[in-house]
Motif scaffolding. Structure first.
Motif, mmCIF file in Angstrom:
data_model
loop_
_atom_site.group_PDB
_atom_site.id
_atom_site.type_symbol
_atom_site.label_atom_id
_atom_site.label_comp_id
_atom_site.label_asym_id
_atom_site.label_seq_id
_atom_site.Cartn_x
_atom_site.Cartn_y
_atom_site.Cartn_z
ATOM 1 N N GLU A 3 0.800 -1.225 0.060
ATOM 2 C CA GLU A 3 0.075 0.032 -0.002
ATOM 3 C C GLU A 3 0.852 1.143 -0.012
ATOM 4 O OE1 GLU A 3 -2.871 0.066 3.019
ATOM 5 O OE2 GLU A 3 -3.192 -2.140 3.018
ATOM 6 N N TYR A 4 2.263 1.229 0.161
ATOM 7 C CA TYR A 4 2.946 2.316 0.409
ATOM 8 C C TYR A 4 4.264 2.032 -0.547
ATOM 9 C CZ TYR A 4 0.186 3.561 4.376
ATOM 10 O OH TYR A 4 -0.508 4.123 5.413
ATOM 11 N N LEU A 5 4.733 3.286 -1.096
ATOM 12 C CA LEU A 5 5.930 3.083 -1.958
ATOM 13 C C LEU A 5 6.848 3.808 -1.065
ATOM 14 C CD1 LEU A 5 7.210 3.050 -4.702
ATOM 15 C CD2 LEU A 5 6.392 5.289 -5.081
ATOM 16 N N GLU A 6 8.199 3.179 -0.991
ATOM 17 C CA GLU A 6 9.062 3.542 0.080
ATOM 18 C C GLU A 6 10.088 4.317 -0.789
ATOM 19 O OE1 GLU A 6 12.788 1.661 2.622
ATOM 20 O OE2 GLU A 6 10.885 0.658 2.525
ATOM 21 N N ILE A 7 10.448 5.446 -0.195
ATOM 22 C CA ILE A 7 11.192 6.434 -0.980
ATOM 23 C C ILE A 7 12.777 6.323 -0.293
ATOM 24 C CG2 ILE A 7 11.723 8.862 -1.534
ATOM 25 C CD1 ILE A 7 9.394 7.554 -2.920
ATOM 26 N N GLN A 47 1.232 19.048 -4.251
ATOM 27 C CA GLN A 47 0.875 19.622 -2.946
ATOM 28 C C GLN A 47 0.540 18.508 -2.020
ATOM 29 O OE1 GLN A 47 -2.524 22.007 -4.515
ATOM 30 N NE2 GLN A 47 -1.357 23.852 -4.827
ATOM 31 N N GLU A 48 -0.189 17.654 -2.587
ATOM 32 C CA GLU A 48 -0.156 16.256 -1.626
ATOM 33 C C GLU A 48 0.886 15.581 -1.283
ATOM 34 O OE1 GLU A 48 -3.180 15.157 -0.508
ATOM 35 O OE2 GLU A 48 -3.920 16.707 -1.226
ATOM 36 N N LEU A 49 2.106 15.566 -2.187
ATOM 37 C CA LEU A 49 3.315 15.111 -2.107
ATOM 38 C C LEU A 49 4.327 15.759 -1.128
ATOM 39 C CD1 LEU A 49 4.705 12.527 -3.163
ATOM 40 C CD2 LEU A 49 5.664 13.785 -4.818
ATOM 41 N N GLN A 50 4.200 16.967 -1.199
ATOM 42 C CA GLN A 50 4.934 17.703 -0.139
ATOM 43 C C GLN A 50 4.679 17.556 1.235
ATOM 44 O OE1 GLN A 50 7.318 20.189 -1.218
ATOM 45 N NE2 GLN A 50 7.883 19.889 0.791
ATOM 46 N N LYS A 51 3.553 17.256 1.725
ATOM 47 C CA LYS A 51 3.179 16.700 3.224
ATOM 48 C C LYS A 51 4.336 15.729 3.549
ATOM 49 C CE LYS A 51 -1.626 17.564 2.372
ATOM 50 N NZ LYS A 51 -2.767 17.274 2.363
ATOM 51 N N TYR A 52 4.565 14.752 2.810
ATOM 52 C CA TYR A 52 5.621 13.574 3.181
ATOM 53 C C TYR A 52 7.120 13.860 3.116
ATOM 54 C CZ TYR A 52 1.229 10.955 2.685
ATOM 55 O OH TYR A 52 -0.195 10.697 2.848
ATOM 56 N N PHE A 53 7.164 15.126 2.418
ATOM 57 C CA PHE A 53 8.847 15.727 2.463
ATOM 58 C C PHE A 53 8.946 16.909 3.331
ATOM 59 C CE2 PHE A 53 8.157 12.690 -0.970
ATOM 60 C CZ PHE A 53 9.447 12.239 -1.117
ATOM 61 N N PRO A 54 8.667 17.042 4.518
ATOM 62 C CA PRO A 54 8.795 18.234 5.358
ATOM 63 C C PRO A 54 10.205 18.934 5.051
ATOM 64 C CG PRO A 54 9.082 16.383 6.892
ATOM 65 C CD PRO A 54 8.759 15.783 5.421
ATOM 66 N N ALA A 55 11.328 18.293 4.917
ATOM 67 C CA ALA A 55 12.690 19.083 5.025
ATOM 68 C C ALA A 55 13.054 19.466 3.386
ATOM 69 C CB ALA A 55 13.740 18.196 5.316
#
Length: 142
Positions: A3-7, A47-55
């Motif tokens: 269900e998740y894609l690991e970056i 915009q949705e993706l940015q939530k997972y990359f705070p730094a």
């Protein structure tokens, strides 16, 4: 697929963020090309993706991959099957985000040392002397 894609070890994003569009592809496939939609286009809102990359500022790092509506578009049409092209598009997306997640290394500007300045000036003198000799027609090789 999970269900998740690991970056990275700290960052995982849900597959629900990813939207897929399918269309007819060019290239290999013979008559299959004309009737099966194998080309895959992966879409994801920045915009949705940015939530997972705070730094990291993804908008700045991925500005060449983002369209006017703020969507990342990645296409894949290498393979002859839709499933394989979908996998390839997700891999491209994952690599793109992995490169974007690497923080920029701040380099502190330093002044050159006196020795390096002298070396640079000496190299410039040698180079200009070489050029002058070529212009005057003097050849030291003979």
């Amino acid at each position: 697929m999970s269900e998740y894609l690991e970056i990275s070890s700290e960052i995982t994003i849900p597959f629900s963020l990813l939207k897929f569009k399918f269309s007819r592809s060019g290239g290999k496939g013979g008559q299959n090309v004309n009737k099966v939609e194998t080309k895959v286009e992966l879409l994801c809102s920045i915009q949705e993706l940015q939530k997972y990359f705070p730094a990291v500022n993804l908008s700045e790092k991925l500005k060449n991959k983002i369209d006017r509506s703020g969507t990342i578009r990645i296409t894949s049409q290498q393979a002859r099957s839709q499933w394989k092209n979908k996998q390839l598009a997700v891999e491209k997306f994952q690599k793109l985000l992995q490169r974007a997640a690497i923080p920029e290394i701040y380099r502190e500007e330093t002044t050159p040392t006196k020795a390096s300045s002298i070396r640079r000036l000496e190299e410039k003198k040698i180079h200009s002397k070489k050029k002058r000799m070529r212009q005057s027609g003097i050849n030291n090789d003979e």
